[in-house]
Design a protein around this motif. Structure first.
Motif, PDB file in Angstrom:
ATOM      1  N   LEU A  21       0.844  -1.207   0.000  1.00 24.53           N
ATOM      2  CA  LEU A  21       0.000   0.000   0.000  1.00 24.53           C
ATOM      3  C   LEU A  21       0.872   1.247   0.000  1.00 24.53           C
ATOM      4  CD1 LEU A  21      -2.751  -1.119   2.558  1.00 24.53           C
ATOM      5  CD2 LEU A  21      -3.057  -0.756   0.085  1.00 24.53           C
ATOM      6  N   SER A  22       1.978   1.159   0.710  1.00 28.56           N
ATOM      7  CA  SER A  22       2.891   2.292   0.776  1.00 28.56           C
ATOM      8  C   SER A  22       3.536   2.534  -0.596  1.00 28.56           C
ATOM      9  CB  SER A  22       3.949   2.015   1.844  1.00 28.56           C
ATOM     10  OG  SER A  22       4.819   3.104   1.938  1.00 28.56           O
ATOM     11  N   ALA A  23       3.865   1.459  -1.300  1.00 29.04           N
ATOM     12  CA  ALA A  23       4.444   1.581  -2.642  1.00 29.04           C
ATOM     13  C   ALA A  23       3.407   2.196  -3.597  1.00 29.04           C
ATOM     14  CB  ALA A  23       4.892   0.214  -3.145  1.00 29.04           C
ATOM     15  N   THR A  69       4.533   6.043   6.697  1.00 31.41           N
ATOM     16  CA  THR A  69       3.993   4.680   6.685  1.00 31.41           C
ATOM     17  C   THR A  69       4.100   4.133   8.098  1.00 31.41           C
ATOM     18  OG1 THR A  69       4.692   4.366   4.404  1.00 31.41           O
ATOM     19  CG2 THR A  69       4.235   2.375   5.681  1.00 31.41           C
ATOM     20  N   LEU A  70       2.966   3.714   8.644  1.00 27.97           N
ATOM     21  CA  LEU A  70       2.987   3.247  10.034  1.00 27.97           C
ATOM     22  C   LEU A  70       2.432   1.830  10.146  1.00 27.97           C
ATOM     23  CD1 LEU A  70       1.672   6.590  11.499  1.00 27.97           C
ATOM     24  CD2 LEU A  70       3.908   5.608  11.997  1.00 27.97           C
ATOM     25  N   TYR A  71       3.143   1.006  10.862  1.00 29.97           N
ATOM     26  CA  TYR A  71       2.761  -0.395  11.054  1.00 29.97           C
ATOM     27  C   TYR A  71       2.014  -0.563  12.377  1.00 29.97           C
ATOM     28  CZ  TYR A  71       5.999  -1.314   7.253  1.00 29.97           C
ATOM     29  OH  TYR A  71       6.607  -1.328   6.033  1.00 29.97           O
ATOM     30  N   ALA A  72       1.290  -1.675  12.493  1.00 32.13           N
ATOM     31  CA  ALA A  72       0.696  -2.017  13.783  1.00 32.13           C
ATOM     32  C   ALA A  72       1.825  -2.304  14.783  1.00 32.13           C
ATOM     33  CB  ALA A  72      -0.201  -3.238  13.631  1.00 32.13           C
ATOM     34  N   LYS A  73       1.509  -2.231  16.061  1.00 31.42           N
ATOM     35  CA  LYS A  73       2.564  -2.378  17.060  1.00 31.42           C
ATOM     36  C   LYS A  73       2.215  -3.408  18.129  1.00 31.42           C
ATOM     37  CE  LYS A  73       4.402   2.181  16.278  1.00 31.42           C
ATOM     38  NZ  LYS A  73       5.094   1.663  15.107  1.00 31.42           N
ATOM     39  N   VAL A  74       3.256  -4.067  18.592  1.00 35.69           N
ATOM     40  CA  VAL A  74       3.109  -5.016  19.696  1.00 35.69           C
ATOM     41  C   VAL A  74       4.217  -4.736  20.703  1.00 35.69           C
ATOM     42  CG1 VAL A  74       2.968  -7.448  20.343  1.00 35.69           C
ATOM     43  CG2 VAL A  74       2.384  -6.782  18.040  1.00 35.69           C
ATOM     44  N   THR A  75       3.900  -4.910  21.967  1.00 34.11           N
ATOM     45  CA  THR A  75       4.918  -4.715  22.999  1.00 34.11           C
ATOM     46  C   THR A  75       5.439  -6.074  23.475  1.00 34.11           C
ATOM     47  OG1 THR A  75       3.826  -2.702  23.730  1.00 34.11           O
ATOM     48  CG2 THR A  75       5.348  -3.714  25.287  1.00 34.11           C
ATOM     49  N   TYR A  76       6.752  -6.195  23.533  1.00 33.04           N
ATOM     50  CA  TYR A  76       7.376  -7.419  24.043  1.00 33.04           C
ATOM     51  C   TYR A  76       8.187  -7.090  25.291  1.00 33.04           C
ATOM     52  CZ  TYR A  76       6.163  -9.662  19.647  1.00 33.04           C
ATOM     53  OH  TYR A  76       5.464 -10.176  18.583  1.00 33.04           O
ATOM     54  N   ASP A 124      -0.992  11.327   2.550  1.00 33.81           N
ATOM     55  CA  ASP A 124      -0.282  11.755   3.744  1.00 33.81           C
ATOM     56  C   ASP A 124       0.249  10.547   4.520  1.00 33.81           C
ATOM     57  OD1 ASP A 124       0.595  13.823   5.456  1.00 33.81           O
ATOM     58  OD2 ASP A 124      -0.898  13.120   6.915  1.00 33.81           O
ATOM     59  N   GLU A 125      -0.588   9.501   4.590  1.00 32.33           N
ATOM     60  CA  GLU A 125      -0.237   8.417   5.501  1.00 32.33           C
ATOM     61  C   GLU A 125      -0.894   7.096   5.087  1.00 32.33           C
ATOM     62  OE1 GLU A 125      -0.439   9.239   9.910  1.00 32.33           O
ATOM     63  OE2 GLU A 125      -2.112   7.845   9.773  1.00 32.33           O
ATOM     64  N   VAL A 126      -0.092   6.054   5.107  1.00 36.13           N
ATOM     65  CA  VAL A 126      -0.626   4.687   5.006  1.00 36.13           C
ATOM     66  C   VAL A 126      -0.392   4.060   6.365  1.00 36.13           C
ATOM     67  CG1 VAL A 126      -0.160   2.383   4.079  1.00 36.13           C
ATOM     68  CG2 VAL A 126      -0.409   4.320   2.523  1.00 36.13           C
ATOM     69  N   ARG A 127      -1.444   3.521   6.938  1.00 39.71           N
ATOM     70  CA  ARG A 127      -1.290   3.105   8.335  1.00 39.71           C
ATOM     71  C   ARG A 127      -2.089   1.852   8.660  1.00 39.71           C
ATOM     72  NH1 ARG A 127      -1.411   7.246  13.385  1.00 39.71           N
ATOM     73  NH2 ARG A 127      -1.269   5.699  15.025  1.00 39.71           N
ATOM     74  N   ALA A 128      -1.469   0.963   9.415  1.00 42.20           N
ATOM     75  CA  ALA A 128      -2.164  -0.217   9.944  1.00 42.20           C
ATOM     76  C   ALA A 128      -2.649   0.110  11.342  1.00 42.20           C
ATOM     77  CB  ALA A 128      -1.219  -1.408   9.977  1.00 42.20           C
ATOM     78  N   TRP A 129      -3.909  -0.218  11.598  1.00 43.42           N
ATOM     79  CA  TRP A 129      -4.513  -0.016  12.921  1.00 43.42           C
ATOM     80  C   TRP A 129      -4.870  -1.371  13.497  1.00 43.42           C
ATOM     81  CZ3 TRP A 129      -4.909   5.050  14.564  1.00 43.42           C
ATOM     82  CH2 TRP A 129      -4.762   6.040  13.582  1.00 43.42           C
TER      83      TRP A 129
END
Ligand SMILES: Nc1nc2c(ncn2[C@@H]2O[C@H](COP(=O)(O)OP(=O)(O)O)[C@@H](O)[C@H]2O)c(=O)[nH]1
Ligand SMILES: [Mg+2]
Length: 360
Positions: A52-54, A61-68, A285-290
């Motif tokens: 999608l970013s391409a 470009t923002l990815y989903a996040k996980v905390t470890y 402006d932004e491609v983002r995973a939620w």
């Protein structure tokens, strides 16, 4: 969402944590025995976000996040000794565990139990957690029994007796060494149990570090439980790949015939394991995973972006990832009639692209 990385000392928890974070925290047994927690927020790799970013060439470009969290200090015999309250408390806060098992042979790395045996190691820490849960359940049962003695007949007593029956089921399961996540527990009962932070109720990803060789995890462990995933990776190799510059990593992976770091699959698997899924928003402006829970409605997804979007929710324009890629833009998807208008109650699917129309 926070996943705790657990395992015996020297099982390669910190090595995996470094691979996840592209970090270089000191590994090896120097820290073993001590309670230590290191937390990091990690992007969930997603080739769909890359594509999608391409396509949109956005500024961000923002990815989903996980905390470890790398949890050092869990060892055998801790439950008997009365596992330190601090450690039990930290463990109980996790949404799921990644249980790291050492299958790699290396004479220069000592093993706390003296030999390489991933199945035994898995059972050893499982026993600790089963026992900790059992102690908590017993404690609760005693308090319920006390309360029942004092309770008047009627509703109050009935509620207590229901809880007692549930806790007796938990007790029987734990005594039979069955992790609580194997039980059929209703949504309502689960809500009541949440505050207890039972360890064996949490989803578990069993991660076998096979070291120098690429080997399927089934070679080392048999482990058949619900809410459980079993994977293997080559710990040190993954850490080394993660620490390379992206271009160098590509060359390295081609050389070793690695299509994708096992770590990426591990992150994705852990994300799904805790019941999460991604939807996307796109634009110049932004491609983002939620992130939303699996089974979330459109209005909840809107709220993940901004509370105003949920409050003023009118409609969501929705197109699947494949349809958007095929169409090339939201406008073309509209022309091709693959873009739908959905209401508040629409159940969001993994990979949906959403555009929320809101009155606010
Ligand atoms: N040979 C080999 N050694 C490894 C591998 N992964 C980790 N180690 C080593 O095992 C030791 C313990 O690793 P560490 O990540 O500190 O374990 P922790 O105590 O569970 O955090 C370190 O000396 C690591 O370098 C691997 O894949 N192969
Ligand atoms: Mg460590």
């Amino acid at each position: 969402m926070e996943l705790g990385i657990i395992g015996l000392p020297n099982s390669s928890k910190t090595t995996i944590f470094n691979a996840l974070t592209r970090g270089d925290r000191p590994t090896s047994a120097t820290s073993s025995g001590k309670l230590e927690f290191h937390t990091a927020v990690v992007d969930v790799p997603d080739p769909r976000v890359d594509a999608l970013s391409a396509l949109f060439k956005p500024r961000k470009t923002l990815y989903a996040k996980v905390t470890y969290t790398d949890i050092a200090g869990l060892d055998t015999g801790m439950a008997q000794k009365g596992l330190s309250g601090q450690l039990r408390h930290r463990l109980s806060q996790m949404d799921a565990f990644i249980h790291v098992l050492r299958a790699f042979e290396d004479a220069s790395v000592s093993h706390p139990l003296g030999s390489i045996n991933p199945q035994r190691d898995l059972e050893v820490l499982d026993q600790e957690m089963l026992l900790l849960d059992l102690l908590a359940v017993q404690g609760r049962l005693e308090r319920i029994a006390e309360s029942i003695k004092r309770a008047k007949k009627g509703e109050e007593r009935q509620t207590l007796e229901l809880e007692q029956a549930l806790f007796e089921r938990l007790h029987d399961a734990l005594e039979a060494e069955t992790p609580l996540r194997d039980l059929e527990i209703s949504e309502e009962e689960l809500n009541g149990l949440r505050g207890f932070g039972f360890l064996t109720l949490k989803p578990m990803l069993v991660l076998v570090n096979t070291g120098e060789e690429r080997v399927a995890p089934e070679r080392f462990v048999a482990y058949d439980h619900r809410h459980t995933v079993i994977m293997s990776l080559q710990g040190k190799l993954e850490m080394e790949i993660a620490q390379l510059e992206p271009e160098e990593a590509t060359v390295f992976m081609e050389e070793f015939d690695i299509a994708e770091p096992a770590l990426n699959r591990m992150i994705q698997a852990s994300y799904q394991l805790v019941g999460l899924q991604s939807f996307f928003t796109v634009g110049e402006d932004e491609v983002r995973a939620w992130t939303v829970r699996q089974g979330a409605a459109a209005v909840e997804a809107a709220g993940a972006i901004h509370s105003d979007l949920a409050k003023g929710f009118i409609r969501a324009e929705v197109v699947t990832y494949d349809d958007l890629i095929a169409a090339g833009s939201m406008a073309e998807a509209k022309k091709a009639a693959t873009l739908r208008l959905e209401g508040k109650d629409y159940l969001v699917k993994d990979g949906d692209i959403l555009h929320v129309r809101s009155s606010l």
